[in-house]
Design an enzyme around this catalytic site. Structure first.
Site, PDB file in Angstrom:
ATOM      1  N   GLY A 243      42.992  43.252  33.960  1.00 60.31           N
ATOM      2  CA  GLY A 243      44.307  43.848  34.180  1.00 60.31           C
ATOM      3  C   GLY A 243      44.355  44.628  35.479  1.00 60.31           C
ATOM      4  O   GLY A 243      43.548  44.412  36.383  1.00 60.31           O
TER       5      GLY A 243
ATOM      6  N   HIS B  27      44.382  38.822  42.024  1.00 59.45           N
ATOM      7  CA  HIS B  27      44.448  38.147  40.718  1.00 59.45           C
ATOM      8  C   HIS B  27      45.513  37.052  40.741  1.00 59.45           C
ATOM      9  O   HIS B  27      45.322  35.967  40.185  1.00 59.45           O
ATOM     10  CB  HIS B  27      44.819  39.142  39.613  1.00 59.45           C
ATOM     11  CG  HIS B  27      43.827  40.237  39.389  1.00 59.45           C
ATOM     12  ND1 HIS B  27      44.068  41.545  39.746  1.00 59.45           N
ATOM     13  CD2 HIS B  27      42.583  40.221  38.839  1.00 59.45           C
ATOM     14  CE1 HIS B  27      43.027  42.293  39.408  1.00 59.45           C
ATOM     15  NE2 HIS B  27      42.106  41.517  38.865  1.00 59.45           N
TER      16      HIS B  27
ATOM     17  N   LYS C 122      35.178  38.280  45.640  1.00 63.79           N
ATOM     18  CA  LYS C 122      34.771  39.670  45.848  1.00 63.79           C
ATOM     19  C   LYS C 122      33.592  40.038  44.952  1.00 63.79           C
ATOM     20  O   LYS C 122      32.707  40.779  45.349  1.00 63.79           O
ATOM     21  CB  LYS C 122      35.935  40.628  45.612  1.00 63.79           C
ATOM     22  CG  LYS C 122      35.588  42.038  46.112  1.00 63.79           C
ATOM     23  CD  LYS C 122      36.758  42.955  46.053  1.00 63.79           C
ATOM     24  CE  LYS C 122      37.135  43.302  44.656  1.00 63.79           C
ATOM     25  NZ  LYS C 122      36.070  44.042  43.926  1.00 63.79           N
ATOM     26  N   ASP C 123      33.582  39.494  43.733  1.00 61.52           N
ATOM     27  CA  ASP C 123      32.447  39.734  42.841  1.00 61.52           C
ATOM     28  C   ASP C 123      31.517  38.526  42.942  1.00 61.52           C
ATOM     29  O   ASP C 123      31.367  37.748  41.989  1.00 61.52           O
ATOM     30  CB  ASP C 123      32.943  39.965  41.420  1.00 61.52           C
ATOM     31  CG  ASP C 123      33.804  41.213  41.343  1.00 61.52           C
ATOM     32  OD1 ASP C 123      33.317  42.295  41.691  1.00 61.52           O
ATOM     33  OD2 ASP C 123      34.988  41.102  40.980  1.00 61.52           O
TER      34      ASP C 123
ATOM     35  N   SER D 287      41.282  45.442  45.309  1.00 62.39           N
ATOM     36  CA  SER D 287      40.513  45.780  44.112  1.00 62.39           C
ATOM     37  C   SER D 287      41.359  46.712  43.263  1.00 62.39           C
ATOM     38  O   SER D 287      42.069  47.576  43.805  1.00 62.39           O
ATOM     39  CB  SER D 287      39.219  46.500  44.507  1.00 62.39           C
ATOM     40  OG  SER D 287      38.674  47.168  43.383  1.00 62.39           O
ATOM     41  N   SER D 288      41.248  46.562  41.947  1.00 62.06           N
ATOM     42  CA  SER D 288      41.976  47.478  41.058  1.00 62.06           C
ATOM     43  C   SER D 288      41.502  48.906  41.261  1.00 62.06           C
ATOM     44  O   SER D 288      42.220  49.854  40.976  1.00 62.06           O
ATOM     45  CB  SER D 288      41.775  47.074  39.596  1.00 62.06           C
ATOM     46  OG  SER D 288      42.144  45.727  39.430  1.00 62.06           O
ATOM     47  N   ARG D 289      40.275  49.075  41.748  1.00 59.60           N
ATOM     48  CA  ARG D 289      39.720  50.427  41.923  1.00 59.60           C
ATOM     49  C   ARG D 289      40.188  51.089  43.217  1.00 59.60           C
ATOM     50  O   ARG D 289      39.919  52.264  43.418  1.00 59.60           O
ATOM     51  CB  ARG D 289      38.192  50.388  41.871  1.00 59.60           C
ATOM     52  CG  ARG D 289      37.655  50.073  40.471  1.00 59.60           C
ATOM     53  CD  ARG D 289      36.147  50.172  40.412  1.00 59.60           C
ATOM     54  NE  ARG D 289      35.641  50.171  39.055  1.00 59.60           N
ATOM     55  CZ  ARG D 289      35.096  49.114  38.427  1.00 59.60           C
ATOM     56  NH1 ARG D 289      34.994  47.960  39.052  1.00 59.60           N
ATOM     57  NH2 ARG D 289      34.658  49.212  37.182  1.00 59.60           N
TER      58      ARG D 289
HETATM   59  O1  PAF Z   1      35.913  40.326  37.199  1.00 57.78           O
HETATM   60  C1  PAF Z   1      36.399  40.891  36.200  1.00 57.78           C
HETATM   61  O2  PAF Z   1      37.531  41.362  36.206  1.00 57.78           O
HETATM   62  C2  PAF Z   1      35.582  40.983  34.927  1.00 57.78           C
HETATM   63  O3  PAF Z   1      34.230  41.159  35.212  1.00 57.78           O
HETATM   64  C3  PAF Z   1      35.773  39.763  33.995  1.00 57.78           C
HETATM   65  C4  PAF Z   1      35.271  38.477  34.644  1.00 57.78           C
HETATM   66  C5  PAF Z   1      37.228  39.622  33.631  1.00 57.78           C
HETATM   67  C6  PAF Z   1      34.970  39.956  32.705  1.00 57.78           C
HETATM   68  O4  PAF Z   1      35.389  41.087  32.022  1.00 57.78           O
END
Ligand code: PAF
Length: 306
Positions: free
Chosen positions: A28, A34, A146-147, A182-184
């Site tokens: 979220g 996203h 990003k991740d 980033s959400s953060r």
């Molecule tokens: O990247 C994320 O937002 C989270 O690590 C994920 C993949 C939704 C798992 O909770």
């Protein structure tokens, strides 16, 4: 747009579908990054399912599980507008009911980088993502660059457990000054937000050096470190160079006990990644070297393909 609240709702909804399914797992607090994943899923598939779940299992003690931004109404509006067919919105009790005791652990590639900083993080990620894959049975699941280590770990799990789906890796979406979305980012003060551009600046400097022929790991990492040091509030947890297909370590600042290796002899693609703290906020960024690989096709072909 269907709202699915429990795993049983999800299973019933999934049984009603045929054709290709794109899955976009999220926590979220949705931003344009996203929505870029959703748009790729929408373009590729007959059905798109998004999940919104702030997964307690991937937060360590003292991390920001409680403070993590939750913006459900706005998220649902964005997803409806983007043409998502269904959203799964479970609670922690739905996902981890009393008596829950099954976890998935991917071994070597979770030990360095983020895994070294957050030792229980990837176990939580792989467990929840495996559960979401079981429920959605997607054709393709979409994750952001990003991740990058998360992508490599999930791909390792998918291959090791014979999960019948593809992973698409979508380039990082950036603010106009280059900061990775980033959400953060909402945690940053105005001053920190201005300084946070040092991550992408450092990456750009190192990428340009690499593309101009620089192959000395220290020269590449120091170019990033120089940019971080210019920001008084920024403090790097690590700046690292790894082989992008396997995450085999090449070099890291500061040197760490998760290992140092050699620069590959060939022009094997590299992952340059860093995590920088601004106060309590940790920001991540990364790029594949050479720079031209930072496209959906390049990232999907390379990241975690070893
Ligand atoms: O990247 C994320 O937002 C989270 O690590 C994920 C993949 C939704 C798992 O909770």
């Amino acid at each position: 747009m269907h709202l699915l609240h429990t795993p049983d709702d999800f299973i019933a909804y999934r049984k009603s579908l045929s054709g290709t399914i794109g899955l976009v797992p999220t926590m979220g607090a949705l931003h344009a990054g996203h929505l870029s994943l959703v748009n790729h899923a929408r373009a590729d598939n007959q059905h798109v399912i998004t999940t919104i779940f702030v997964n307690p299992a991937q937060f360590g003690q003292g991390e920001d599980f409680t403070a993590y931004p939750r913006t459900l109404d706005a998220d649902l509006q964005k997803l409806a507008h983007a043409g998502v067919d269904a959203v799964f919105l479970p609670t922690p009790d739905n996902m981890y009911p009393r008596g829950y005791q099954t976890y998935i652990t991917v071994e070597d590639i979770t030990r360095g980088l983020e895994g070294a900083m957050r030792p229980t993080h990837f176990r939580g990620v792989t467990t929840v993502v495996a559960k979401l894959f079981n429920l959605a049975q997607p054709t393709t699941a979409y994750f952001g660059q990003k991740d990058a280590q998360q992508v490599c770990v999930i791909r390792r799990m998918v291959r090791d457990l014979h999960m019948p789906l593809s992973i698409a890796v979508i380039p990082t979406s950036r603010e106009s000054d280059g900061l990775a979305m980033s959400s953060r980012n909402v945690y940053l003060s105005d001053e920190q937000r201005t300084g946070a551009v040092c991550l992408s600046r450092g990456i750009l400097r190192a990428s340009s050096l690499y593309d101009a022929g620089e192959r000395n790991p220290s020269a590449l990492l120091n170019a990033v470190a120089d940019e971080i040091q210019k920001e008084s509030q920024a403090s790097a947890d690590y700046i690292a160079l790894n082989v992008a297909r396997t995450l085999a370590p090449i070099a890291v600042i500061p040197s760490a006990d998760w290992g140092m290796g050699d620069m590959p002899h060939t022009d094997e693609p590299l992952l340059l990644s860093l995590t920088v703290r601004f106060g309590k906020t940790r920001l991540l960024d990364n790029a594949l070297l050479p720079h031209h690989l930072n496209t959906r096709d390049g990232l999907t072909a390379v990241l975690g393909a070893g």
